[in-house]
Design an enzyme around this catalytic site. Structure first.
Site, PDB file in Angstrom:
ATOM      1  CE  LYS A  54      -3.805  -2.414   2.262  1.00  0.00           C
ATOM      2  NZ  LYS A  54      -4.566  -2.748   3.461  1.00  0.00           N
ATOM      3  CD  GLN A  98      -3.537  -4.316   6.582  1.00  0.00           C
ATOM      4  OE1 GLN A  98      -3.633  -3.288   5.932  1.00  0.00           O
ATOM      5  NE2 GLN A  98      -3.961  -5.480   6.119  1.00  0.00           N
ATOM      6  CG  ASP A 121      -9.640  -0.078   4.996  1.00  0.00           C
ATOM      7  OD1 ASP A 121      -9.337  -0.653   3.942  1.00  0.00           O
ATOM      8  OD2 ASP A 121      -8.912  -0.061   6.006  1.00  0.00           O
TER       9      ASP A 121
HETATM   10  N1  GUN Z   1      -6.900  -6.786   6.399  1.00  0.00           N
HETATM   11  C1  GUN Z   1      -7.207  -7.575   5.347  1.00  0.00           C
HETATM   12  N2  GUN Z   1      -7.754  -6.852   4.349  1.00  0.00           N
HETATM   13  C2  GUN Z   1      -7.790  -5.578   4.789  1.00  0.00           C
HETATM   14  C3  GUN Z   1      -8.250  -4.363   4.198  1.00  0.00           C
HETATM   15  O1  GUN Z   1      -8.748  -4.314   3.058  1.00  0.00           O
HETATM   16  N3  GUN Z   1      -8.100  -3.250   4.975  1.00  0.00           N
HETATM   17  C4  GUN Z   1      -7.572  -3.275   6.232  1.00  0.00           C
HETATM   18  N4  GUN Z   1      -7.493  -2.129   6.912  1.00  0.00           N
HETATM   19  N5  GUN Z   1      -7.155  -4.395   6.800  1.00  0.00           N
HETATM   20  C5  GUN Z   1      -7.263  -5.532   6.075  1.00  0.00           C
END
Ligand code: GUN
Length: 303
Positions: A54, A98, A121
């Site tokens: 990311k 995350q 998100d």
């Molecule tokens: N953990 C697994 N997929 C995601 C996601 O799309 N966003 C976040 N913040 N955590 C995750």
């Protein structure tokens, strides 16, 4: 039959080029780029790898990118205080924590603390509500479902009237993708069935699917015999089944398998996504798209 492989890595490039042009225009109009903060707690290898990708993509687009790496012993209150500080920071448009979080931290409380207008998100209940309402109410479609729908559209697969079967009912993938595909509009108008661990006779549901979206977290769960000939099969599974040496860098890295038996499925499906290189890159691309959209909403509000 030999399936057309839908490569997220290729679609990502198309979309990132579109986004890079928009970033330049935004910078000219407002004198700053979109800002994204990623908050990572602990060293879960999958989370570390996702966050690294990311950050890399945000940097590539010229975003302001702030990394917060916290230890697993961080107090919930300190995490909540950090989120509130970024809620108030006008140079930050997106806040990403995350998941999963360590057991002593209440995930719900953390997601609720993020300003819904910076929740790129799309996990805050306000954004879940906006998604369910659909249409212009939607601000931040959650990234993995948005990536899945975008791949299906760009591959030229018709969703209107299609039988879509979603395996898995998580808040991150199964529930939102089902919601998006049954809505009116682009990539929607499908007839959606959600199946899960309580479903009887999984195979018979799969066999009806024109579009099969698999987010079960079980390596090679879907066999060729479960796939309707010509169907579009989207594999959301990212299962770490061992270690391998990267042929380019010589580094040891995780060996990934999807939820679909790729080789066997490729002889039956009409369209198929690989793992890795399928849905994963699309998720990150959609996060960038949401962050850019967030800056636009905040600096150029819709009339
Ligand atoms: N953990 C697994 N997929 C995601 C996601 O799309 N966003 C976040 N913040 N955590 C995750």
């Amino acid at each position: 039959m030999s399936a057309k492989i839908i490569r997220g890595t290729e679609i990502r490039e198309e979309i990132l080029e579109e986004l890079a042009r928009e970033v330049e225009n935004l910078k000219k109009r407002h004198g700053r780029p979109p800002g994204l903060v990623t908050i990572l707690i602990g060293e879960n290898p999958a989370s570390v790898s996702y966050v690294k990708n990311k950050i890399r993509t945000a940097k590539r687009l010229g975003f302001k990118e702030v990394q917060e790496n916290l230890t697993t012993t961080v107090a919930e209150k300190d995490l909540l205080d950090m989120i509130r500080r970024y809620n108030e920071d006008d140079t930050i448009d997106g806040i990403l924590v995350q998941l999963p979080l360590p057991g002593h931290i209440d995930e719900n409380r953390v997601l609720m603390a993020i300003d819904p207008d910076k929740d790129v998100d799309g996990f805050h209940p306000v954004n879940v509500g906006r998604l369910v309402i659909g249409g212009d109410a939607v601000k931040f479609p959650p990234c993995t479902p948005a990536g899945i729908v975008e791949m299906i559209i760009r591959a030229g697969v018709e969703t209107r009237g299609a039988e879509v079967v979603v395996i898995g009912r998580s808040n991150i993938v199964g529930k939102p993708v089902a919601c998006m595909m049954m809505q009116k509009g682009r990539g929607g108008n499908a007839t959606v069935t959600v199946v899960h661990t309580g479903t009887k006779d999984l195979a018979s549901h799969c066999l009806r699917a024109d579009i099969l979206i698999v987010a079960a977290g079980v390596p090679d769960l879907i066999k060729a015999e479960w796939i309707k000939p010509g169907a579009c099969v989207i594999d959301v599974g990212v299962n770490r089944v061992g270690l391998m040496t990267d042929p380019k860098t010589g580094e040891e890295k995780a060996l990934l398998r999807g939820d679909v038996d790729f080789e066997a499925a490729s002889h039956v499906a009409g369209f198929l996504t690989p793992v890795p290189g399928g849905v994963g890159p699309m998720t990150i691309t959609m996060l960038m798209k949401n962050t850019l959209a967030s800056m636009k909403y905040r600096t150029e509000p819709r009339k």
